[in-house]
Design a protein around this motif. Structure first.
Motif, PDB file in Angstrom:
ATOM      1  N   LEU A   1      -0.921  -5.030   5.234  1.00 22.03           N
ATOM      2  CA  LEU A   1       0.397  -4.416   5.074  1.00 22.03           C
ATOM      3  C   LEU A   1       0.299  -3.014   4.485  1.00 22.03           C
ATOM      4  N   HIS A   2      -0.750  -2.759   3.688  1.00 17.56           N
ATOM      5  CA  HIS A   2      -0.909  -1.453   3.036  1.00 17.56           C
ATOM      6  C   HIS A   2      -2.314  -0.935   3.329  1.00 17.56           C
ATOM      7  N   PRO A   3      -2.494  -0.258   4.469  1.00 17.73           N
ATOM      8  CA  PRO A   3      -3.845   0.149   4.882  1.00 17.73           C
ATOM      9  C   PRO A   3      -4.395   1.362   4.148  1.00 17.73           C
ATOM     10  N   ASP A   4      -3.599   2.033   3.283  1.00 23.00           N
ATOM     11  CA  ASP A   4      -4.077   3.218   2.576  1.00 23.00           C
ATOM     12  C   ASP A   4      -5.306   2.853   1.739  1.00 23.00           C
ATOM     13  N   PRO A   5      -6.508   3.390   2.075  1.00 23.86           N
ATOM     14  CA  PRO A   5      -7.724   2.952   1.371  1.00 23.86           C
ATOM     15  C   PRO A   5      -7.822   3.461  -0.056  1.00 23.86           C
ATOM     16  N   GLN A   6      -7.058   4.491  -0.434  1.00 22.42           N
ATOM     17  CA  GLN A   6      -7.159   5.067  -1.770  1.00 22.42           C
ATOM     18  C   GLN A   6      -6.124   4.517  -2.744  1.00 22.42           C
ATOM     19  N   ALA A   7      -5.164   3.778  -2.249  1.00 21.23           N
ATOM     20  CA  ALA A   7      -4.080   3.306  -3.105  1.00 21.23           C
ATOM     21  C   ALA A   7      -4.452   1.993  -3.787  1.00 21.23           C
ATOM     22  N   VAL A   8      -3.848   1.796  -4.954  1.00 21.88           N
ATOM     23  CA  VAL A   8      -3.923   0.502  -5.636  1.00 21.88           C
ATOM     24  C   VAL A   8      -2.704  -0.311  -5.202  1.00 21.88           C
ATOM     25  N   ILE A   9      -2.951  -1.427  -4.555  1.00 24.41           N
ATOM     26  CA  ILE A   9      -1.860  -2.279  -4.092  1.00 24.41           C
ATOM     27  C   ILE A   9      -1.401  -3.156  -5.251  1.00 24.41           C
TER      28      ILE A   9
END
Length: 709
Positions: A210-218
């Protein structure tokens, strides 16, 4: 920052440019704020302003998704920071209690969807929803089958403060983000690390997708089970119900735990303030996390953690000795119950010690409330390890109406008592231990009622009713909602039957499964739709190594389990006509029990009940079954137990529901039969009689009449 939050409220709907600027300035401030400054902003009302801005944006900015996202992210980041610093914002929580819990269904659903629950259906399906879909035989559209991955985590290890790392199994070779949970102490405690690890292993691939951003903290907030009781006049939502309206239960908690998926290892909590955060849908912890609200009555750690209490009282869960309470020709007329077994003057009537034991635990450990308390639905099971009993304990009966708002604000507890030693009374029992049951694997926001204990070998199980919110599943399981509404279930309630395994040493009821009923389609008619949206009174009977489920009396339906108790095949399905003069419909009350005389086995007894028409009075009947075929053979000509309305006129005691007399368990030990029953929905009583006396009534040719299926 609080004045800037006030400016944001005023700017929404007036100037999109300055709304975006104010939101950006607030976001920058939240990324650099420290604990002391955050405490000052909380006291100044920043949480109030951000919550007000969020509600205003819901109304005025639905067609401007960029602005709506900016305002929503402010609210979510602020709540996350409060959890990070373990700061309870009383003013902000009061706002949610005033507004969030009293919104109409449409607005609550909008709030649910906007506040990080856009994909709640998929996440729910990965948690408990797939159990419901299988239970009802519903094909869920637009959702993939949840991944049944093996347990990828071995346990939890402390990092710093309230931050815990989920230790991966080296044999699984997990790649991707590092997994953590943030559990603000002392308002939240970890009840089951194994259940939490198993849940995270299931939802991890979905959240990463759902959250593919590799740099973000989910950041995925975790739903918690509430264990404390409310003060008088305060909302205290322990379930999804509030006036029949669905409520996002994250808003019912001033502090919430989070599941964190980080691209790099975390060594401190402070680094999370400035990291890019992506807020994921709320994930139900399945009762692995417990929450207590500081606005509730203060609870000691013993109550919060459901520690057992050893009772010094020399009492037995079986109730008083039969000889001490025998009814006589005079006393039975003043007894609060009447019926065939009472008038025979062969039985003894007494109160069980459940109410006294539960009240004592409440006083010692701080479970308080207002109004009278009560106990009901006691289940008793004799095992090789001693005598076990569960029952429901409730407070605040003075304002109980049975509606969903009361279910929310007046929660109940299920107690477990364990009388170790030989349950035959031939040897002195060891000390009696008592504690509220904890749960593992059950939805965090459900009510668990009417537990009925049974054993398979040395393992102890319980089947019980789960009360859920129908509205929670309306969007992605519409068939459930429509069917339940058509059957006129109470308010917003969806009631299903669930099997759980009891861990005696830890006092935990571990969810096993929802039984799947398999009914073959009949060519001449449509297949019977089972189960319905309101299911109660399922009974389990064990014969040798086989398990049977008694589903209904009229028609007579019995199912047989497969080897793992998951699928239940229909064994009997036939109409059951009652003898002339006996009104129905009849429904199950307590598990079948063995009958015997000096010549050996005499079949099974099954206590059933009927509710009198246009009243709330319950009558209990006894049906005699064949041990081999499990088919009904005879039924008592009149009720064996019912309320004594004449005696009630002279009894000043409290009664929640004056017409209720409901057998919840039957215990046979040697030559004695004990019927445990719920009286007035606030007392648990026992009627004890000799097996020989019961068999004499059955054989007298007058008390029982034949049944022909």
């Amino acid at each position: 920052m609080a004045p800037l939050g006030s400016d944001l409220v005023e700017l929404i709907g007036r100037s999109d440019r300055f709304t975006a600027l104010a939101a950006q300035l607030l976001d920058d401030g939240l990324q650099t704020i420290g604990r002391t400054a955050l405490e000052q902003e909380v006291a100044a009302g920043l949480g109030d302003q951000l919550a007000t801005a969020f509600y205003k944006a819901l109304v005025l900015l639905p067609d401007r998704p960029i602005l709506m996202t900016a305002v929503t992210d402010l609210q979510l980041r602020y709540r996350f920071l409060c959890a990070l610093e373990a700061i309870y914002d009383h003013r902000s929580q009061a706002f949610w209690l005033r507004h969030g819990l009293d919104r109409e269904i449409q607005e609550s659903e909008a709030l649910h969807a906007t506040a990080r629950l856009m994909a709640s259906g998929e996440v729910e399906l990965a948690c408990f929803g797939h159990q419901l879909a299988d239970y009802f035989g519903v094909a869920v559209e637009s959702s993939t089958e949840p991944e049944r991955s093996p347990a990828a985590f071995l346990g939890l290890e402390s990092v710093v403060g309230d931050l815990w790392h989920l230790r991966p199994d080296p044999q699984q070779h997990l790649q991707g983000r590092h997994v953590y949970v943030l559990v603000p102490h002392p308002h939240i405690t970890i009840a089951s690390a194994s259940c939490l690890c198993s849940l995270v292993a299931r939802v991890l691939p979905l959240l990463a997708r759902l959250h593919p951003d590799p740099q973000a903290v989910i950041c995925a907030p975790l739903g918690t089970r509430k264990v404390s009781l409310s003060k008088q006049g305060h909302h205290s939502c322990s379930t999804y119900f509030d006036g029949g309206k669905p409520v996002p239960f994250s808003l019912n908690r001033g502090l919430e735990p989070y599941l964190l998926l980080s691209p790099e290892p975390l060594v401190s909590m402070s680094e999370l303030r400035s990291r890019r955060l992506c807020f994921a849908p709320l994930v139900d912890s399945l009762s692995s996390l417990l929450f207590r609200d500081p606005a509730d009555y203060r609870l000691g750690d013993g109550a919060f953690q459901h520690r057992p209490l050893t009772s010094p009282l020399q009492v037995s869960l079986q109730g008083a000795e039969r000889a001490s309470g025998l009814l006589t020709s005079t006393s039975w007329r003043h007894c609060l119950v009447e019926g065939l077994l009472v008038r025979s003057q062969l039985a003894a009537f007494s109160l069980t010690p459940c109410h006294h034991l539960a009240d004592r635990y409440a006083r010692v450990h701080g479970f308080s409330g207002h109004g009278p308390s009560g106990v009901m639905n006691q289940s008793v099971l004799a095992t090789s390890r001693g005598l076990l009993s569960t029952w429901r304990y409730e407070r605040n009966f003075d304002s109980w109406s049975g509606r969903s708002a009361d279910v929310a604000r007046h929660p109940s507890l299920n107690f477990l008592a364990w009388e170790r030693g030989d349950p035959s009374r031939s040897a002195a029992s060891e000390a009696l231990q008592i504690a509220p049951l904890r749960y593992s694997g059950y939805p965090s926001e459900c009510k668990i009622e009417d537990l009925r204990l049974f054993a398979i070998g040395e393992a102890i199980y319980a089947i019980g009713a789960l009360i859920l919110s129908r509205s929670r599943y309306r969007a992605w399981l519409p068939e459930i909602s429509a069917e339940a509404a058509a059957n006129n279930t109470i308010d917003d309630m969806l009631v299903v039957q669930a099997l759980g395994r009891l861990d005696l040493e830890w006092g935990v009821l571990v969810f096993e499964r929802l039984p799947l009923l398999e009914v073959p389609a009949e060519p001449e008619s449509a297949a019977t739709l089972l189960p319905s949206g309101f299911e109660k009174n399922w009974l389990i009977h064990r014969r040798d190594q086989q398990l049977f489920l008694f589903y209904s009396v009229q028609p007579w339906r019995v199912f047989q389990a497969d080897g793992i108790q998951r699928h239940w095949q229909l064994m009997h399905h036939q109409p059951l006509a009652l003898p002339e003069g006996l009104q129905g419909p009849l429904r199950n009350s307590a598990h079948p029990f063995a009958l015997h005389d000096r010549n050996g086995d005499r079949g099974l007894g099954l206590v059933v009940h009927r509710r009198r028409k246009h009243s709330y009075i319950y009558d209990q009947y006894l049906i005699l079954l064949s041990t081999d075929t499990l088919e009904p053979q005879q039924i008592s000509r009149e009720p064996i137990l019912s309320v004594n309305t004449q005696a009630m006129a002279h009894d000043p005691g409290f009664r929640k529901n004056p017409g209720v007399c409901y057998v919840s368990s039957v215990l046979v030990q040697g030559d004695e039969v004990r019927l445990f029953f719920n009286l007035f929905d606030c007392r648990t009583c026992v009627l004890a009689l000799a097996m020989a006396d019961l068999m004499a009534l059955i054989d007298d040719g007058l008390s029982f009449v034949p049944l022909v299926p």
